[in-house]
Design a protein around this motif. Sequence first.
Motif, PDB file in Angstrom:
ATOM      1  N   HIS A 223     -75.886  -5.810 -12.548  1.00  0.00           N
ATOM      2  CA  HIS A 223     -76.553  -5.716 -11.244  1.00  0.00           C
ATOM      3  C   HIS A 223     -77.386  -4.436 -11.189  1.00  0.00           C
ATOM      4  N   ILE A 224     -78.699  -4.619 -11.169  1.00  0.00           N
ATOM      5  CA  ILE A 224     -79.619  -3.481 -10.982  1.00  0.00           C
ATOM      6  C   ILE A 224     -79.862  -3.397  -9.478  1.00  0.00           C
ATOM      7  N   LYS A 225     -79.136  -2.451  -8.821  1.00  0.00           N
ATOM      8  CA  LYS A 225     -79.105  -2.453  -7.353  1.00  0.00           C
ATOM      9  C   LYS A 225     -80.320  -1.697  -6.799  1.00  0.00           C
ATOM     10  N   GLU A 226     -81.473  -2.317  -6.955  1.00  0.00           N
ATOM     11  CA  GLU A 226     -82.739  -1.689  -6.546  1.00  0.00           C
ATOM     12  C   GLU A 226     -83.656  -2.765  -5.957  1.00  0.00           C
ATOM     13  N   ASN A 227     -84.754  -2.298  -5.340  1.00  0.00           N
ATOM     14  CA  ASN A 227     -85.800  -3.236  -4.924  1.00  0.00           C
ATOM     15  C   ASN A 227     -86.435  -3.874  -6.163  1.00  0.00           C
TER      16      ASN A 227
END
Length: 241
Positions: A223-227
């Motif tokens: 999970h790349i927790k970015e926009n």
Amino acid sequence: EILNIFVMLKCEIVMKRKIVILSGAGISAESGIKTFRDSNGLWEEYRVEDVASIDGWYRNPEIVQEFYNQRRVQLSTVEPNRAHKLIAQLERENDVVVITQNVDNLHERAGSSRIIHLHGELTKITPEDKNGDVYDIGYQQIKMGDCDSRGVQLRPYIVWFGEDVPEINRAAEEVATADILLIIGTSLNVYPAAGLIYYAKKDAQIYLIDPNDVNVRLANVVHIKENATSGMEKFIEQVSA
Ligand code: APR
């Protein structure tokens, strides 16, 4: 001698890595298009059952036409963002298929060449008896009384709640052969689109780009927790490493 050349050539045709993207409204948020379920999202302004369901169309088609006319006009004023463009650039080195729940044309305008629109396309219309004809009207409006040559009312080429998703099997086949599955900008609330992730191969690498937590019931998801825009930069770093 010829056989040797052939063998050498064959070795050169290295199989490209297959990346399948499953995108949703979040990838277009940074272009200025509202998502559906974020706070002040589209579904806070409208009732889904009034503007995005086949029952809503039968009950009050004028409201449905107006909802999509407004979104078509808005689409003419926005541009693809860096996330759409980075996805298009992945095609240089990889075999890429974009499966999108979005009805906007931003993946196309960013340069992606293989796109499956699960929920239809905002710039297209079709007769309401769905005889198979589809017309591209760009950002124009349609209203009740606009008919095809047979006199059949024209409607948005959108898959509404309560309707089949004709492209779902083709999409599942693409996911099932992906080496990398990238899920970007979707809350995975709507089926059958959300169920596509379960077709991924056991050894496929699965990435999720979303600034919020998403209920992805799969193991080993990165999970790349970015926009979308900054997340795509990170994704490319990780898969190019
Ligand atoms: N970058 C990436 N993701 C974002 C961003 C952003 N800038 N902003 C919001 N998101 C994420 C949200 O956290 C959420 O997980 O995008 C997701 C948007 O979810 P939804 O609004 O539910 O949109 P989507 O999943 O595409 O909806 C699916 O529902 O109403 C139907 O037909 C409609 O295709 C739509 C389907």
